[in-house]
Enzyme design. Sequence first.
Site, PDB file in Angstrom:
ATOM      1  CD  GLU A   1      -4.716 -26.129  -2.288  1.00 58.49           C
ATOM      2  OE1 GLU A   1      -4.630 -25.627  -1.160  1.00 58.49           O
ATOM      3  OE2 GLU A   1      -4.507 -25.486  -3.335  1.00 58.49           O
TER       4      GLU A   1
ATOM      5  CB  CYS B   1      -2.233  -4.020  -7.064  1.00 62.75           C
ATOM      6  SG  CYS B   1      -3.650  -5.025  -6.601  1.00 62.75           S
TER       7      CYS B   1
HETATM    8  S1  SF4 Z   1      -3.661  -3.219  -0.802  1.00 60.12           S
HETATM    9 FE1  SF4 Z   1      -5.154  -3.176  -2.457  1.00 60.12          FE
HETATM   10  S2  SF4 Z   1      -4.051  -2.158  -4.136  1.00 60.12           S
HETATM   11 FE2  SF4 Z   1      -2.532  -2.772  -2.649  1.00 60.12          FE
HETATM   12  S3  SF4 Z   1      -1.819  -4.757  -3.369  1.00 60.12           S
HETATM   13 FE3  SF4 Z   1      -3.483  -5.154  -1.910  1.00 60.12          FE
HETATM   14  S4  SF4 Z   1      -5.344  -5.282  -3.103  1.00 60.12           S
HETATM   15 FE4  SF4 Z   1      -3.780  -4.342  -4.376  1.00 60.12          FE
END
Ligand code: SF4
Length: 350
Positions: free
Chosen positions: A43, A206
């Site tokens: 860290e 994501c």
């Molecule tokens: S903008 Fe939102 S959907 Fe896109 S990678 Fe980041 S957290 Fe995920």
Amino acid sequence: MREITKHLLEWYDLNAREMPWRVMPAERKAGVMPDPYAVWLSEVMLQQTTVAAVREYHRRFMALWPTIADLAAAEDADVMAAWAGLGYYARARNLLKCARAVVAEHGGAFPQTYDALLTLPGIGPYTAAAISAIAFDQPSTVLDGNVERVMARLYNDHTPLPAAKPVFMEYAQRHTSQTRPGDYAQAVMDLGATICTPKNPACGICPVRSDCAAQAAGTQLDLPKKTPKKPKPTRYGIAYIARRLDGAWLLETRPDKGLLGGMLGWPTTEWNDDPAGLEPFLADWDTLNEQAKHTFTHFHLFLTVQTAWLPMDAKPERGHFVSAEDFSPSSLPTVMRKAHALAAATLRVD
Ligand code: SF4
């Protein structure tokens, strides 16, 4: 929004990045905990530096000083030399202070809570939260640049940083796992580093896409907003690189206080708008055409390089000679290495 923690942890279980200091989620579920010393070292090294750059330094430190007691007992100069190239040298000085405090005041074992960790040298709010979560599974909330970006996007919050930090901290706290806080801290940081990246977020894969307000609004590339920084000033200095006829280099250890404190380097003037050419001692100095250029956190530095050969009986008032065999540019901070690279051709021993 409640699903964010669950989705992040499920994603981390399958996608956690391997790191020398990390206990992977399956092992952690089996009861294996990381070495707090290795976590702390990582860290401190990762502040302002990427994982890729830190891996080799971390491996070397753990090989040289496998325990915190070993590091606490190390010579300052050896630790500073091993740190050379990582930058932000106050971190290396604080690393030693912290190791010595843990040994002297805590019997060589890191304290486990956020508040106790915060009392140690060089450990600020982010590092205290990261160590208490990752090494001890305390429900502390980490907020680094990666997490700030993820929170700004999840909530589509356009408040500029750094003013937005307290609000982003509040968002991050809402999602901190109470059952797996160590894995959660690493999951959200990994998401920011690998999926929710600054310029090219991979929203299509994501794990928290369905809860992301910026993704829904199409504003993810605008976030986080930042208050524009003032342009960095430029400072100037002169580095004096001298070599004795037997090949020994004249180096000096910089004062503990100040920039590059405690590091080995070439004697230089002060760094300011118009450095006076106060040569550290009389010699036949040559000025190189090219300057060593380096950018620190708060300013750019243009270093003029002067070189000289010195006779065997030279007794300069500054610095000490290091024999050619004992000299290694890798033990110098980056700016001093750049100056050496320019001078090396002029001061070659054939
Ligand atoms: S903008 Fe939102 S959907 Fe896109 S990678 Fe980041 S957290 Fe995920």
